[in-house]
Design a protein around this motif. Structure first.
Motif, mmCIF file in Angstrom:
data_model
loop_
_atom_site.group_PDB
_atom_site.id
_atom_site.type_symbol
_atom_site.label_atom_id
_atom_site.label_comp_id
_atom_site.label_asym_id
_atom_site.label_seq_id
_atom_site.Cartn_x
_atom_site.Cartn_y
_atom_site.Cartn_z
ATOM 1 N N CYS A 30 1.029 -1.096 -0.143
ATOM 2 C CA CYS A 30 -0.220 0.033 0.123
ATOM 3 C C CYS A 30 0.580 1.452 -0.121
ATOM 4 O O CYS A 30 1.637 1.972 0.796
ATOM 5 C CB CYS A 30 -1.082 0.424 1.599
ATOM 6 N N CYS A 33 2.255 3.086 3.786
ATOM 7 C CA CYS A 33 1.986 1.967 4.403
ATOM 8 C C CYS A 33 2.645 2.313 5.703
ATOM 9 O O CYS A 33 4.765 2.736 5.158
ATOM 10 C CB CYS A 33 3.070 1.430 4.136
ATOM 11 N N LEU A 127 -7.147 -2.424 2.737
ATOM 12 C CA LEU A 127 -5.995 -1.835 2.283
ATOM 13 C C LEU A 127 -5.988 -0.320 3.062
ATOM 14 O O LEU A 127 -7.003 0.250 2.773
ATOM 15 C CB LEU A 127 -5.995 -2.099 1.109
ATOM 16 N N ASN A 129 -5.650 2.858 2.410
ATOM 17 C CA ASN A 129 -5.510 4.327 0.906
ATOM 18 C C ASN A 129 -4.901 5.285 1.956
ATOM 19 O O ASN A 129 -5.983 5.461 2.104
ATOM 20 C CB ASN A 129 -7.730 4.201 1.051
#
Length: 171
Positions: A30, A33, A127, A129
């Motif tokens: 991602c 992250c 996830l 974002n």
């Protein structure tokens, strides 16, 4: 399975004072992250029985409210983590939170991931974002992520979000 760190006291990844296991290995990559180095499956140390015993002892502390699994990606290690949770549950009954980039719906379709999920109480799914990042959110990084009450969701056969207004609504 490798892990990057174990925190005896963690107040950022679920309610109350918790112990946390940060596993390594994640394929999601991602953008933004916060644990980029934990994406490497070879990063950190091998998990052994010693670490399982350490976590059990931490969880026996009455001040510790529960355990949180994060990483990396816990659902990349569903069989190993389920075995660890089963060992823990033989000695300690505390609520378990798991963070995953996989959504609840995707986890339900994978037998091993689902078996791990069933041993947990709450799932922070989705996830990270970066475009939906919100520092005001409790226990999650972006607004697309949900905090799901796993036991209620399985019982009602639909996603039931965590009711943050209920004190000690753990199973």
């Amino acid at each position: 399975m490798n892990y990057a760190q174990i925190r005896k006291y963690d107040i950022a990844n679920g309610p109350g004072i918790r112990s946390s296991i940060f596993v390594t290995g994640c394929k999601n990559n991602c953008p933004g992250c916060f644990n980029k180095e934990y994406q490497d499956f070879d990063f950190g140390n091998k998990w052994t029985e010693k670490e399982t015993r350490e976590i059990i002892e931490y969880l026996k502390d009455p001040e510790i409210e529960g355990l949180t699994l994060l990483g990396g990606e816990p659902m990349e290690h569903p069989v190993e983590l389920r075995e660890i949770l089963l060992q823990i549950k033989k000695e300690v009954q505390k609520n378990i939170w798991v963070y995953s980039g996989f959504t609840y719906e995707i986890i339900l379709k994978d037998e091993n991931k689902f078996n791990l999920l069933k041993e947990c109480d709450f799932l922070v799914d989705g996830l990270f974002n970066e475009n939906l990042k919100d520092l005001k959110l409790r226990f999650r990084g972006s607004s697309n992520q949900r905090i799901i009450d796993i036991k209620k969701s399985l019982k009602e056969n639909k996603v039931v979000l965590w009711d943050q207004t209920v004190k000690n609504n753990f199973h």
